[in-house]
Design a protein around this motif. Structure first.
Motif, PDB file in Angstrom:
ATOM      1  N   ASP A 249      32.444  28.828  40.435  1.00 58.35           N
ATOM      2  CA  ASP A 249      32.154  29.604  40.943  1.00 58.35           C
ATOM      3  C   ASP A 249      32.944  30.094  42.381  1.00 58.35           C
ATOM      4  OD1 ASP A 249      29.751  30.266  39.102  1.00 58.35           O
ATOM      5  OD2 ASP A 249      29.102  27.924  40.759  1.00 58.35           O
ATOM      6  N   VAL A 250      33.753  31.729  42.210  1.00 55.57           N
ATOM      7  CA  VAL A 250      35.032  31.469  42.894  1.00 55.57           C
ATOM      8  C   VAL A 250      34.108  32.341  44.424  1.00 55.57           C
ATOM      9  CG1 VAL A 250      36.598  32.730  42.598  1.00 55.57           C
ATOM     10  CG2 VAL A 250      36.720  31.010  41.719  1.00 55.57           C
ATOM     11  N   LEU A 291      42.001  44.877  47.119  1.00 52.16           N
ATOM     12  CA  LEU A 291      42.994  44.035  46.623  1.00 52.16           C
ATOM     13  C   LEU A 291      42.585  42.451  45.994  1.00 52.16           C
ATOM     14  CD1 LEU A 291      46.359  43.577  48.784  1.00 52.16           C
ATOM     15  CD2 LEU A 291      45.284  41.681  47.970  1.00 52.16           C
ATOM     16  N   LEU A 292      41.569  41.952  46.837  1.00 54.70           N
ATOM     17  CA  LEU A 292      40.960  40.428  46.196  1.00 54.70           C
ATOM     18  C   LEU A 292      40.560  41.054  45.023  1.00 54.70           C
ATOM     19  CD1 LEU A 292      40.565  39.427  49.879  1.00 54.70           C
ATOM     20  CD2 LEU A 292      42.112  38.194  47.554  1.00 54.70           C
ATOM     21  N   ARG A 293      39.821  41.831  45.145  1.00 46.31           N
ATOM     22  CA  ARG A 293      39.286  42.056  43.788  1.00 46.31           C
ATOM     23  C   ARG A 293      39.995  42.476  43.052  1.00 46.31           C
ATOM     24  NH1 ARG A 293      35.948  47.495  44.148  1.00 46.31           N
ATOM     25  NH2 ARG A 293      34.577  46.573  42.047  1.00 46.31           N
ATOM     26  N   ASN A 294      41.202  42.880  42.648  1.00 42.75           N
ATOM     27  CA  ASN A 294      42.266  42.894  41.804  1.00 42.75           C
ATOM     28  C   ASN A 294      42.570  41.463  41.492  1.00 42.75           C
ATOM     29  OD1 ASN A 294      44.064  44.438  40.038  1.00 42.75           O
ATOM     30  ND2 ASN A 294      45.775  43.625  41.316  1.00 42.75           N
ATOM     31  N   CYS A 300      39.034  35.864  36.414  1.00 41.80           N
ATOM     32  CA  CYS A 300      37.553  35.989  36.338  1.00 41.80           C
ATOM     33  C   CYS A 300      37.457  36.878  36.121  1.00 41.80           C
ATOM     34  CB  CYS A 300      36.942  35.463  37.516  1.00 41.80           C
ATOM     35  SG  CYS A 300      37.314  35.023  39.242  1.00 41.80           S
ATOM     36  N   HIS A 301      36.013  36.141  34.614  1.00 42.00           N
ATOM     37  CA  HIS A 301      35.050  37.118  33.513  1.00 42.00           C
ATOM     38  C   HIS A 301      35.161  38.172  34.557  1.00 42.00           C
ATOM     39  CE1 HIS A 301      34.082  33.611  30.921  1.00 42.00           C
ATOM     40  NE2 HIS A 301      33.553  33.174  32.015  1.00 42.00           N
ATOM     41  N   PRO A 333      40.572  29.606  29.908  1.00 43.91           N
ATOM     42  CA  PRO A 333      41.039  28.718  30.331  1.00 43.91           C
ATOM     43  C   PRO A 333      41.244  27.779  31.713  1.00 43.91           C
ATOM     44  CG  PRO A 333      42.835  28.646  28.800  1.00 43.91           C
ATOM     45  CD  PRO A 333      41.761  29.932  29.092  1.00 43.91           C
ATOM     46  N   TYR A 334      40.902  29.559  32.357  1.00 45.30           N
ATOM     47  CA  TYR A 334      41.611  28.969  33.967  1.00 45.30           C
ATOM     48  C   TYR A 334      41.520  28.151  34.491  1.00 45.30           C
ATOM     49  CZ  TYR A 334      43.985  34.047  32.777  1.00 45.30           C
ATOM     50  OH  TYR A 334      44.391  34.868  31.810  1.00 45.30           O
TER      51      TYR A 334
END
Length: 442
Positions: A249-250, A291-294, A300-301, A333-334
């Motif tokens: 979870d990020v 910007l952060l969503r990008n 992220c999925h 696998p990130y």
């Protein structure tokens, strides 16, 4: 892998317990009304060190990749960090990820990346009033730490400044750079550019004593004290950069928009309301959210990225901030390292688009930012990660103490307001150490 409960320890006691060890580190937090200040993490004597000072060493970052460690026993209580890597990525660590010009003066010479691998940690849970020692440790170490925790503080006293804080930009110089930023904005190079000035003073005595004074006067949720012997970082950051749970979870919480606290309740409420209703500040905040969503979308999925909080007011003892929160789910696998490098450095302290904003920052700011606007935090063996944005952060090196104040500039920014904002952000911190600061700055 072991866990042992020790006597509950404050931040001061934790520092006293580890200050004699090599590379002692404390990640602390304090801010009423949030969970961010629940834990303090202390560790020392790393068994490995990671120091990166030039682009050719980029591959050393792979040391931060996690192995499969699911065979360890679960912790008896929830702990944010047990053992793993802890330290900082400086703003200049971006040179490991991007090609940037070399214009500004690099006069502090801190490593771009400096982390230690700590095989054990002391974690105080300020909510439950408990302290746990976890990781790989001997009975002898546990007894020694318990003795030091119970022995009371042994922090060396006697910090003092030997000069006043002086900026690396006069107000006229700031205005000239502001005008240049406006030219870039109106030409379409960027939508937003962060511009900062640096304040410096000489000192003598104990940096640890200075940290105690600052941490007591200005509680913040993402504070840190890192002592590398030759250099120390004293961070009182209100801003989280990236958090990742063991389940992937990020979360990121950018700050964009600042007002000073009022001199009375009526003025304070008016300033807070002004910030919440500011079209300019909301637009700046939204630029960084996008910007952060990008950035999160790189690792992220698809479809997992959400913005559960947009334009939330957070009030500290000397400023109001406009804060948003973006969440996502890390895609296998990130790993946490991939998340960190995908988003580094934080967009809230560069501007947008990020790379072009960083090129302009390098052109206009006279000195490299070093650890300022980098990130301080940890990557735990379990896959947990948490890093701040290293704003409100002092660097102590070679008898000098440095602190930066900056802000994001957009096309309708006012030079008077933006210059004043850089002062609002640092004045309270500097006055802890220099009570008469700002007599010629505002």
């Amino acid at each position: 892998m072991r866990y042992q409960q020790l006597p509950y320890a404050s931040d001061t006691a934790l520092l006293a317990a580890i200050s004699h060890l090599q590379w002692p580190a404390l990640l602390a937090g304090s801010h009423k009304g949030t969970s961010a200040g629940r834990y303090s993490i202390a560790c020392g004597q790393p068994t490995r060190k990671l120091e990166i000072t030039r682009p050719e060493q980029k591959d050393l970052l792979q040391d931060l990749r996690l192995a499969d460690t699911n065979t360890f026993p679960p912790a008896p209580v929830e702990l944010p960090f047990t053992y793993g890597w802890l330290g900082y990525f400086s703003y200049d660590a971006a040179r490991l990820l991007e090609q940037l010009p070399e214009i500004a003066k690099d006069d502090l010479s801190l490593p771009w990346v400096r982390l230690g691998f700590y095989e054990w940690s002391l974690v105080s849970d300020h909510q439950t009033q408990t302290t746990w020692l976890s990781g790989f440790f001997t009975d002898q170490l546990a007894e020694e730490l318990q003795t030091r925790l119970q022995g009371g503080p042994e922090i060396q006293q006697g910090f003092k400044l030997t000069s006043d804080f002086v900026s690396n930009m006069k107000e006229t110089e700031y205005r000239a750079k502001f005008a240049r930023v406006q030219e870039y904005l109106h030409a379409g190079d960027c939508y937003q550019i962060n511009l900062a000035q640096r304040f410096s003073a000489t000192f003598e005595g104990s940096v640890l004593d200075a940290w105690q004074q600052l941490n007591s006067a200005i509680p913040a949720p993402f504070s840190a004290f890192l002592d590398y012997g030759d250099q120390q970082l004293l961070s009182l950051s209100p801003e989280r950069f990236l958090k990742c749970s063991a389940a992937g979870d990020v979360e990121t919480q950018p700050i964009k928009g600042t007002r000073p606290r009022g001199r009375n309740q009526k003025e304070d409420l008016a300033l807070a309301e002004n910030l919440l209703k500011s079209t300019k500040d909301r637009a700046e905040n939204l630029m960084i959210v996008d910007l952060l969503r990008n950035d999160l979308g790189k690792v992220c999925h698809a479809g997992s990225i959400r913005v559960p909080d947009l334009f939330t007011l957070e009030s500290y003892n000397y400023v109001h901030h406009l804060v948003s929160r973006i969440t996502g789910q890390l895609k296998p696998p990130y790993q946490p390292l991939d998340l960190l490098t995908a988003a580094f450095p934080g967009g809230s302290i560069t501007g947008a688009p990020k790379l072009r904003a960083m090129e302009i920052i390098e052109e206009l700011e006279p000195c490299r930012r070093s650890a300022y606007c980098g990130s301080i935090g940890y990557i735990d063996f379990s896959g947990r990660m948490d890093f701040n944005i290293a704003i409100r952060t002092f660097i102590a090196t070679e008898g000098n103490l440095h602190l930066w104040g900056g802000g994001g500039l957009v096309a309708d920014s006012s030079p008077e307001d933006e210059y004043a904002e850089t002062l609002h952000k640092v004045a309270r911190l500097l006055r802890v150490l220099q009570p008469d600061f700002a007599s010629g700055f505002s």
